[in-house]
Design a protein around this motif. Structure first.
Motif, short mmCIF file in Angstrom:
data_model
loop_
_atom_site.label_atom_id
_atom_site.label_comp_id
_atom_site.label_asym_id
_atom_site.label_seq_id
_atom_site.Cartn_x
_atom_site.Cartn_y
_atom_site.Cartn_z
N LYS A 288 0.83 -1.20 0.00
CA LYS A 288 0.00 0.00 0.00
C LYS A 288 0.87 1.26 0.00
CE LYS A 288 -4.47 1.14 1.89
NZ LYS A 288 -5.49 0.74 2.83
N ASP A 289 1.96 1.22 0.79
CA ASP A 289 2.88 2.38 0.87
C ASP A 289 3.36 2.79 -0.51
OD1 ASP A 289 2.67 2.42 3.52
OD2 ASP A 289 4.76 1.87 3.98
N LEU B 58 -1.86 1.74 -14.98
CA LEU B 58 -1.84 0.58 -15.86
C LEU B 58 -1.25 -0.59 -15.07
CD1 LEU B 58 -0.32 2.31 -19.03
CD2 LEU B 58 -2.74 1.76 -18.64
N VAL B 59 -1.97 -1.69 -15.01
CA VAL B 59 -1.53 -2.83 -14.20
C VAL B 59 -1.30 -4.04 -15.11
CG1 VAL B 59 -2.11 -4.37 -12.29
CG2 VAL B 59 -2.88 -1.98 -12.25
N PRO C 248 -5.55 -8.66 -5.64
CA PRO C 248 -5.60 -7.80 -4.44
C PRO C 248 -5.36 -6.32 -4.75
CG PRO C 248 -3.58 -9.12 -4.45
CD PRO C 248 -4.41 -9.59 -5.59
N LEU C 249 -4.76 -6.03 -5.88
CA LEU C 249 -4.47 -4.64 -6.21
C LEU C 249 -5.68 -3.94 -6.82
CD1 LEU C 249 -2.29 -2.39 -6.36
CD2 LEU C 249 -1.75 -3.21 -8.67
N CYS C 250 -6.35 -4.63 -7.77
CA CYS C 250 -7.43 -3.94 -8.49
C CYS C 250 -8.55 -4.86 -8.94
CB CYS C 250 -6.84 -3.21 -9.70
SG CYS C 250 -5.90 -4.26 -10.79
N GLY C 251 -8.48 -6.13 -8.55
CA GLY C 251 -9.47 -7.10 -9.03
C GLY C 251 -9.01 -7.67 -10.35
N PRO C 252 -9.45 -8.90 -10.66
CA PRO C 252 -8.98 -9.55 -11.89
C PRO C 252 -9.73 -9.09 -13.13
CG PRO C 252 -10.48 -10.99 -10.72
CD PRO C 252 -10.38 -9.74 -9.88
N LEU C 253 -9.17 -9.42 -14.28
CA LEU C 253 -9.92 -9.33 -15.52
C LEU C 253 -11.04 -10.38 -15.47
CD1 LEU C 253 -6.86 -9.15 -17.92
CD2 LEU C 253 -8.62 -7.38 -17.78
N MET D 280 -7.03 -2.85 -3.51
CA MET D 280 -6.34 -1.70 -2.92
C MET D 280 -6.59 -0.39 -3.67
SD MET D 280 -2.28 -1.04 -2.64
CE MET D 280 -1.89 -2.67 -2.11
N LEU D 281 -6.60 -0.44 -5.00
CA LEU D 281 -6.76 0.81 -5.75
C LEU D 281 -8.15 1.40 -5.54
CD1 LEU D 281 -4.84 0.10 -9.10
CD2 LEU D 281 -4.06 1.31 -7.04
#
Ligand SMILES: Cc1cc2nc3c(=O)[nH]c(=O)nc-3n(C[C@H](O)[C@H](O)[C@H](O)COP(=O)(O)OP(=O)(O)OC[C@H]3O[C@@H](n4cnc5c(N)ncnc54)[C@H](O)[C@@H]3O)c2cc1C
Length: 342
Positions: free
Chosen positions: A284-285, A300-301, A310-315, A327-328
């Motif tokens: 997160k930091d 862009l991930v 965990p960062l933005c959900g899957p496709l 997290m995003l």
């Protein structure tokens, strides 16, 4: 579907070529006799009248000239059968064969494959590229692309992403990782110039207009950095955008990506902020730091699913963006500010 079709085409070409060879050899061996039987009537009668007067004057060397003309007339036929196999242009719908120019090892598991692109094929990587909107790029818009590499023996294909500005360099450079049991990676690693490789493409990975954003944040690990290398290679430094690349350290062994990033850091100077982050889930930091003061931001991930989730959900299973979660979303971003790359 295209592979079996292509295989069928190749099979039929293999049949056609010997037929042509036989036809050509038949024509040339019978050429001396076909001057009397196969050439147009005017030539034939002219040849016979010459032979009737051969006691007083030597016959003109017509048979040779006729053979030469016959051979010349077969050149377009030969080109017709031989050209399509070797010179079919790169295109997204069907495979064509391309001779590689280099295959350089940059780590025990990675090579950089070089494939020249002819001038007539290059516009597909620039003005004729297709954006996510299905149009040609507007001024300042960058289209990131990949190509499909086939393993004809197994009838499988895998996507690989040029790391460079193909239109500017006239060549695709692709970092290809060899994974345990990986069939296309194994094939690519076995190639030596001037071996051929079957390709189709380019296919759009993502497109964006960097000028629409104050900050573009890119998050990647391993070879998933390739689309970002291409984006940074293609985008003009005249854009006012700040790029931030959060790229994970390799788990072990040498860092093959560092030498590829150096020229891009030189190109972008202070407009490219490169941060190496620990492998595993994005902290997160690190994300908060990157987002601080980012203004109009696009994230862009390009990560494997277990790290993307965990960062933005899957496709979604059919490779749509799906909802922004993780997290995003917790950090206050909405779906329009994040793009997940396959
Ligand atoms: C749009 C897009 C662009 C891509 N660009 C590149 C690129 O530029 N360079 C590149 O090397 N790859 C890239 N890939 C991944 C590539 O397409 C293949 O998935 C990868 O090379 C494995 O293919 P393979 O046939 O060698 O192995 P496969 O036969 O597909 O896999 C063999 C085994 O290895 C596992 N595996 C697959 N990938 C990995 C991996 N990365 N690490 C560990 N295990 C793995 C599989 O789950 C399987 O168990 C891209 C993928 C996509 C979707």
């Amino acid at each position: 579907m295209s592979i079996p079709v292509r295989a069928a085409l190749r099979r039929s070409t293999r049949h056609i070529a010997p037929t042509f060879a036989r036809a050509a050899s038949t024509s040339s061996t019978s050429g001396s006799t076909s001057n009397s039987s196969g050439l147009p009537a005017s030539s034939s009668s002219s040849a016979s009248s010459s032979s009737s007067s051969s006691s007083s004057t030597p016959p003109p060397p017509k048979p040779k000239r006729s053979s030469a003309w016959l051979a010349l007339s077969l050149v377009p036929v030969a080109a017709y059968y031989l050209w399509p196999q070797s010179k079919k242009p790169l295109n997204p719908q069907s495979y064509s064969e391309h001779a590689i120019s280099s295959n350089e090892r940059i780590s025990p598991k990675h090579v950089v494959l070089g494939v020249p692109v002819s001038p007539s094929e290059l516009p597909q990587f620039a003005q004729d590229a297709v954006t996510l909107r299905g149009q040609h790029p507007a001024p300042g818009e960058v289209v990131v692309q990949h190509v499909m590499v086939k393993n004809p023996a197994l009838m499988i294909e895998r996507p690989y992403t040029p790391i460079n500005d193909v239109a500017a360099e006239g060549e695709m450079k692709m970092v290809v990782k060899r994974v345990r049991g990986g069939e296309v990676g194994r094939l690519v690693h076995s190639l030596t110039p001037p071996d051929n490789v079957g390709l189709r493409g380019p296919i759009t990975t993502v497109s964006l207009k960097p000028d629409n954003y104050d900050t573009v944040i890119m998050v990647s690990t391993g070879t998933a950095v390739a689309p970002f290398l291409q984006l940074l290679a293609k985008a003009p430094t005249t854009v006012g955008t700040q790029f931030k690349l959060l790229h994970m350290h390799p788990l072990a062994g040498e860092d093959w990506s560092a030498p590829l990033l150096t020229p891009l850091q030189q190109k972008w100077g202070g407009k490219l902020d490169l941060k190496r982050i620990p492998p595993g889930s994005v902290r997160k930091d690190d994300m908060q730091q990157a987002l601080a003061g980012s203004g109009r931001v696009l994230v862009l991930v390009c990560l494997p699913t277990q790290l993307m989730r965990p960062l933005c959900g899957p496709l979604t299973p059919n490779l749509q963006q799906g909802p922004l979660t993780g997290m995003l979303a917790e950090l206050g971003l909405d779906g329009s500010q994040v793009w997940k790359l396959e």
